[in-house]
Design an enzyme around this catalytic site. Sequence first.
Site, PDB file in Angstrom:
ATOM      1  N   ASN A   1       0.937  -1.104  -0.024  1.00 18.01           N
ATOM      2  CA  ASN A   1      -0.013  -0.062  -0.140  1.00 18.01           C
ATOM      3  C   ASN A   1       0.915   1.370  -0.111  1.00 18.01           C
ATOM      4  O   ASN A   1       1.230   1.670   1.022  1.00 18.01           O
ATOM      5  CB  ASN A   1      -0.707  -0.041   1.310  1.00 18.01           C
ATOM      6  CG  ASN A   1      -1.690   1.133   1.344  1.00 18.01           C
ATOM      7  OD1 ASN A   1      -1.935   1.851   0.318  1.00 18.01           O
ATOM      8  ND2 ASN A   1      -2.424   1.332   2.305  1.00 18.01           N
TER       9      ASN A   1
ATOM     10  N   LYS B   1      -0.046   4.360  -0.214  1.00 19.66           N
ATOM     11  CA  LYS B   1      -0.743   5.462   0.593  1.00 19.66           C
ATOM     12  C   LYS B   1      -0.702   6.827  -0.328  1.00 19.66           C
ATOM     13  O   LYS B   1      -0.498   6.321  -1.867  1.00 19.66           O
ATOM     14  CB  LYS B   1      -0.203   5.659   1.617  1.00 19.66           C
ATOM     15  CG  LYS B   1      -0.438   4.340   2.656  1.00 19.66           C
ATOM     16  CD  LYS B   1      -0.122   4.594   4.159  1.00 19.66           C
ATOM     17  CE  LYS B   1      -0.418   2.987   4.780  1.00 19.66           C
ATOM     18  NZ  LYS B   1      -0.308   3.223   6.179  1.00 19.66           N
TER      19      LYS B   1
ATOM     20  N   HIS C   1      -9.517   0.825   5.304  1.00 17.87           N
ATOM     21  CA  HIS C   1      -8.328   1.116   6.212  1.00 17.87           C
ATOM     22  C   HIS C   1      -8.523   2.203   7.393  1.00 17.87           C
ATOM     23  O   HIS C   1      -9.304   2.991   7.336  1.00 17.87           O
ATOM     24  CB  HIS C   1      -7.177   1.696   5.111  1.00 17.87           C
ATOM     25  CG  HIS C   1      -5.841   1.689   5.742  1.00 17.87           C
ATOM     26  ND1 HIS C   1      -5.388   2.745   6.506  1.00 17.87           N
ATOM     27  CD2 HIS C   1      -4.805   1.027   5.497  1.00 17.87           C
ATOM     28  CE1 HIS C   1      -4.248   2.464   6.956  1.00 17.87           C
ATOM     29  NE2 HIS C   1      -3.865   1.261   6.175  1.00 17.87           N
TER      30      HIS C   1
ATOM     31  N   GLU D   1      -6.795   4.427   8.471  1.00 11.46           N
ATOM     32  CA  GLU D   1      -6.681   5.880   8.149  1.00 11.46           C
ATOM     33  C   GLU D   1      -8.054   6.569   7.488  1.00 11.46           C
ATOM     34  O   GLU D   1      -8.276   7.705   7.844  1.00 11.46           O
ATOM     35  CB  GLU D   1      -5.417   6.077   7.307  1.00 11.46           C
ATOM     36  CG  GLU D   1      -4.198   5.634   7.954  1.00 11.46           C
ATOM     37  CD  GLU D   1      -3.026   5.372   6.978  1.00 11.46           C
ATOM     38  OE1 GLU D   1      -1.943   4.995   7.257  1.00 11.46           O
ATOM     39  OE2 GLU D   1      -3.356   5.343   5.664  1.00 11.46           O
TER      40      GLU D   1
ATOM     41  N   GLU E   1      -5.239  -4.984  11.002  1.00 10.49           N
ATOM     42  CA  GLU E   1      -4.287  -3.804  10.935  1.00 10.49           C
ATOM     43  C   GLU E   1      -4.596  -3.095  12.323  1.00 10.49           C
ATOM     44  O   GLU E   1      -5.237  -2.072  12.339  1.00 10.49           O
ATOM     45  CB  GLU E   1      -4.282  -2.921   9.837  1.00 10.49           C
ATOM     46  CG  GLU E   1      -3.874  -3.524   8.382  1.00 10.49           C
ATOM     47  CD  GLU E   1      -3.522  -2.243   7.349  1.00 10.49           C
ATOM     48  OE1 GLU E   1      -2.344  -2.509   7.055  1.00 10.49           O
ATOM     49  OE2 GLU E   1      -4.399  -1.540   7.382  1.00 10.49           O
TER      50      GLU E   1
ATOM     51  N   GLY F   1       2.594   2.572  10.904  1.00 13.25           N
ATOM     52  CA  GLY F   1       3.285   3.736  10.773  1.00 13.25           C
ATOM     53  C   GLY F   1       4.053   4.178  12.013  1.00 13.25           C
ATOM     54  O   GLY F   1       4.675   5.377  12.158  1.00 13.25           O
TER      55      GLY F   1
ATOM     56  N   SER G   1       3.470  -2.015  10.476  1.00 12.53           N
ATOM     57  CA  SER G   1       5.036  -1.713  10.590  1.00 12.53           C
ATOM     58  C   SER G   1       5.698  -3.141  10.313  1.00 12.53           C
ATOM     59  O   SER G   1       6.732  -3.619  11.151  1.00 12.53           O
ATOM     60  CB  SER G   1       5.173  -1.341  11.841  1.00 12.53           C
ATOM     61  OG  SER G   1       4.797   0.032  12.301  1.00 12.53           O
TER      62      SER G   1
END
Length: 253
Positions: free
Chosen positions: A10, A12, A96, A98, A166, A172, A212
């Site tokens: 991904n 992003k 996701h 985010e 996730e 991150g 990560s």
Amino acid sequence: MARKFCVGGNWKCNGTIEEAKKIIGLLNSAEVPSEEDVEVVIAPTYVHLSLVKSLLRPDFSVAAQNAWVKKGGAYTGEISAEILVNLGIPWVILGHSERRGLLGESNEFVADKVAYCLSQGLKVMACIGETLEQREAGETMSIVAEQTKAIAAKIGSWDNVVLAYEPVWAIGTGKVATPAQAQEVHNELRKWLASNVSSDVASTTRIIYGGSVNAGNSKELAAEPDVDGFLVGGASLKPEFVDIIKSALVKKA
């Protein structure tokens, strides 16, 4: 039948044309396990989809990072499943954290997206995961079960769904779930699917880990029986992504 290992990259909101070409050049020249052992899916930004698709080796697939919740129309800035199908993009990442966190996408909204994209013939990586506060409160399984339940309520077949666990606290941050933590959640998710969907769906649905993941921890994570691959963020933009793909061979050891 064994579940095929799946590794998603991904990108992003990253990448210039030059950077995209460099990454694809690296991937195209890499010696990695065969398609029989690993399915590799690359998710660039929307504006790089066609470029990446045109240059990427044929044994790797391309994914979009998001899609609109229904048929296209007067939805400025959105991209529909139909547009992705027309472009020849087979995969899409949905839900996701985010997007859930920054844009307020609810469990039901994500589930509607999953159902619609599946109805149009796309394959879906559906993301689920808990925050640090939820984990520390002992709510991990209730959170991921609710997220999965919303999806299960809207779809009739899991054949084209990959669940991506996730944990938000590991995305991150450099923090990664231990292999035991990842295995525990993946195993509990499989039990949930067996109890609430079917034993067949539980045994065949791939559950991949994200958060990560890097070349240093991927082999140890891949060795866990219920970890069927990875959804990789930052490391998918680096040469070490090749080593993460190679971690699929752990399943054959």
